[in-house]
Design a protein around this motif. Structure first.
Motif, PDB file in Angstrom:
ATOM      1  N   PHE A 151      80.253  31.731 -33.939  1.00 61.02           N
ATOM      2  CA  PHE A 151      79.983  32.969 -34.672  1.00 61.02           C
ATOM      3  C   PHE A 151      78.630  33.534 -34.266  1.00 61.02           C
ATOM      4  N   LYS A 152      78.580  34.852 -34.076  1.00 63.86           N
ATOM      5  CA  LYS A 152      77.363  35.534 -33.653  1.00 63.86           C
ATOM      6  C   LYS A 152      76.385  35.683 -34.803  1.00 63.86           C
ATOM      7  N   GLU A 153      75.110  35.772 -34.452  1.00 67.76           N
ATOM      8  CA  GLU A 153      74.090  36.035 -35.466  1.00 67.76           C
ATOM      9  C   GLU A 153      73.981  37.525 -35.718  1.00 67.76           C
ATOM     10  N   ILE A 154      73.644  37.894 -36.930  1.00 69.87           N
ATOM     11  CA  ILE A 154      73.585  39.306 -37.313  1.00 69.87           C
ATOM     12  C   ILE A 154      72.445  40.046 -36.612  1.00 69.87           C
ATOM     13  N   ILE A 180      82.059  34.788 -43.284  1.00 69.66           N
ATOM     14  CA  ILE A 180      81.813  35.828 -44.285  1.00 69.66           C
ATOM     15  C   ILE A 180      80.298  35.977 -44.463  1.00 69.66           C
ATOM     16  N   ASN A 181      79.675  36.635 -43.483  1.00 71.29           N
ATOM     17  CA  ASN A 181      78.243  36.917 -43.601  1.00 71.29           C
ATOM     18  C   ASN A 181      78.054  38.195 -44.412  1.00 71.29           C
ATOM     19  N   SER A 182      76.815  38.668 -44.539  1.00 69.11           N
ATOM     20  CA  SER A 182      76.559  39.811 -45.409  1.00 69.11           C
ATOM     21  C   SER A 182      77.232  41.088 -44.900  1.00 69.11           C
ATOM     22  N   LYS A 183      77.334  41.252 -43.568  1.00 71.29           N
ATOM     23  CA  LYS A 183      77.986  42.437 -43.018  1.00 71.29           C
ATOM     24  C   LYS A 183      79.491  42.407 -43.275  1.00 71.29           C
TER      25      LYS A 183
END
Length: 207
Positions: free
Chosen positions: A194-197, A63-66
């Protein structure tokens, strides 16, 4: 890339084609297909076997910012929020993300006794690794109806158990770097990536 990883885009197309589009007349929001595309971009899935026997099936979403912003859009559509409610929920979400990082975890094991991730005496351990730093997570079981979980996480299913894994690190401190989530115990072990934004944003700009 595993067979399961290659099948995920086809699963996304299937989900988008089968679902009836929902709209919110009060707000202009990202579409459900855009929501699902964002979700799958920052999700991963693994199946673990002992020989021919399945040990566990694990799917996770960072649950990143995007993703958090996309989920606000999805909830605004599902619950017909107005702008005031949307802004209030966004403020709550941002305050939460300043303090911690959350991963949604969908877990299945054919042995029900192994599905005890949130119990105090569980032998499972959960780690988030980023740039040489390791954080241990705290797990809670999501106590909500299946339809609500599926509305946010369509890669979940009725045979798996939904969990939240929370780590004591702000999401802003990790989302611009690749990270890995490890679930491990006597039964087995696996790692989700998980990929970086920032790299994903750069790819979109170059298109």
């Amino acid at each position: 890339m595993s067979l399961n990883s290659r099948m995920w885009p086809f699963l996304l197309i299937f989900l988008c084609s089968c679902a009836t589009p929902r709209v919110n007349p009060n707000m202009e929001l990202m579409s459900e297909s855009e929501y699902q595309a964002t979700l799958f971009k920052y999700s991963d899935k693994k199946q673990v076997y002992d020989g021919l026997h399945a040990i566990m099936d694990v799917a996770g979403t960072l649950i990143n910012s995007k993703v958090a912003d996309a989920q606000l859009n999805q909830n605004a559509r599902l619950y017909q929020w107005n702008q005031y409610v949307f802004n209030t929920e966004k403020t709550k979400q941002e305050a939460k993300m300043i303090k911690e990082t959350e991963i949604f975890l969908s877990f299945f094991s054919p042995e029900r006794k192994h599905d005890d991730l949130a119990k105090p005496k569980t032998l499972w351990k959960f780690f988030l690794d980023i740039k040489g730093h390791r954080y241990e997570g705290k797990v809670t079981k999501m106590k909500t109806i299946l339809a609500e979980v599926l509305s946010l996480y369509p890669h979940h299913n009725r045979w798996s158990t939904p969990y939240k894994v929370v780590f004591p690190v702000p999401i802003s401190g990790i989302e611009n770097e690749p990270s890995t989530f490890t679930i491990t115990g006597p039964v087995g072990s696996t790692t989700l990536s998980f990929k970086e934004i920032q790299k994903e944003i750069q790819k979109e700009i170059q298109k």
